[in-house]
Design an enzyme around this catalytic site. Structure first.
Site: not given
Ligand SMILES: [Zn+2]
Ligand SMILES: [Zn+2]
Length: 403
Positions: A81, A139-140
């Site tokens: 991402d 992931e963020e």
């Protein structure tokens, strides 16, 4: 061992790696929107003849390189991402999407794992054991790792260990940084509401001033680190946003505070909600105010497995082409690689991507972030070497090493 020539093979992939990375960089997709990215990944894995599963954790993709016989399974993980931040660099490969950009290097992580899949597949099937290539979304902040685990990424075949890396502008290209034990902090969201009683600002004793109480709460929260927790245990409680009240001549009936809590210890992380509740409820009660504490489910602490760290460092020491490794302190940043490490032994390390060019030295999440693309073959060579070394060490055919 053939691992010594892996860098040569990886460097032959450089033009491909650069093309992939720049393509992803031009077309960034944020958490759970990685449809284009994961499509390119899946097609590549299929073209290599791997067993491919799409839609693992919404937009995640998994490729499996199955060995000739059953054996241990190691997973290699990349996140895909981008960030919802405007790219500010003027490069031929700058983001073409308004307000979104790959400013955390996940485009390179994805590229490196595509390269590792190609390189390892080219070496033929492992004699024993499997290699799983995990391309993770979100992931963020959106816990894509947890979504993939819930969708069974660590099963069928059962994964015994996992490795991953992160591009790091503060380290020279190709160098490895790793923390033994705790590597990244836990990161949990905190919301506190204070309930008072409104009234005229000139007659505060007839109301309950939620702003005055909140000021005491914020101050008291800092005593958690200084007076309630062992001074050798790092903890951060930050209130980053506060809202409440209507005007200068009225007592505020309600205040909301939003913050983040970071620890470097899973045990302390578990204690934090109770400590915060104790402080907030005590302060509020002393003024007759009500309260509510909502603790958001964030990322756990990333704890690197000692044996996996040894595997990494010994592997690096054994590679004549590697640029060496160093032991680094934990980061107070968060990483959802933590969810894998809660389930199985894992190692998450940093790969240097900075050189003498200023453009490669901006920190992660900076709108000018960029990287030295020649770091990518090192990433390919390192992940591939770790996988091969793990299978070699954990294959228990008679006469092989068995410690
Ligand atoms: Zn990031
Ligand atoms: Zn990142």
């Amino acid at each position: 061992m053939e691992q010594t020539r892996l860098l040569n093979l990886a460097q032959q992939l450089q033009p491909k790696l650069t093309n992939w990375r720049r393509d992803f960089h031009r077309h960034p997709e944020i958490g759970y929107e990685e449809v284009r990215t994961s499509g390119i990944v899946a097609e590549h894995l299929e073209s290599l003849g791997l067993e491919v599963t799409r839609h693992v954790g919404k937009t995640g993709v998994v490729g499996l390189l199955r060995g000739e016989t059953d054996g241990p399974t190691i997973a290699l993980r990349a996140d895909m991402d981008a960030l919802p931040i405007q790219d500010q660099k003027a490069a031929e490969y700058s983001s073409q999407v308004e307000g979104k950009a790959h400013l955390c290097g996940h485009d390179a992580h994805t590229t490196i794992l595509m390269g590792a899949a190609e390189l390892l597949t080219g070496l033929g099937r492992p004699k024993s054991g499997n290699i799983k290539f995990v391309f993770q979304p979100a992931e963020e902040g959106l816990a894509g790792a947890r979504a993939m685990i819930q969708d069974g990424v660590l099963e069928n075949p059962k994964v015994d260990a996992i490795a991953g890396l992160h591009m790091t502008p503060g380290q020279d290209t190709g160098t490895v940084g790793v923390s033994k034990g705790v590597a990244f902090a836990s990161a949990d969201r905190l919301v506190i509401r204070v309930f008072g009683k409104g009234g005229h600002a000139a007659r505060p004793h007839e109301g309950i001033d939620a702003i005055a109480v909140s000021a005491q709460v914020i101050t008291a929260l800092q005593n958690i680190a200084s007076r309630l927790v062992d001074p050798l245990e790092p903890v951060v409680v930050t209130i980053g946003k506060i809202t409440g009240g209507y005007m200068g001549t009225a007592i505020a009936p309600e205040v909301e505070m939003i913050g983040t809590v970071r620890t470097l210890s899973p045990i302390l992380r578990e204690r934090m909600p109770a400590l915060i509740e104790q402080v907030v409820s005590g302060v509020c009660a002393s003024f007759g105010a009500g309260h509510e504490v909502v603790y958001g489910d964030g990322y756990p602490v990333v704890v690197n497995d000692h044996a996996m760290v040894d595997l990494l460092t010994e592997t690096v020491d054994g590679l004549d082409w590697a640029k060496g490794w160093s032991s680094i302190p934990p980061s107070t940043g968060g990483e959802d690689f933590a969810f894998y490490c809660e389930q199985i032994p894992g190692v998450f390390f940093r790969l240097g991507s900075g050189n003498e060019e200023e453009r490669t030295r901006y920190p992660l999440h900076h709108p000018m972030f960029d990287l030295d693309e020649t770091a990518m073959p090192y990433g390919v060579g390192l992940l591939s070497s770790i996988a091969l070394e793990f299978l070699a060490r954990n294959t228990t055919s008679e006469g092989e090493r068995s410690e």
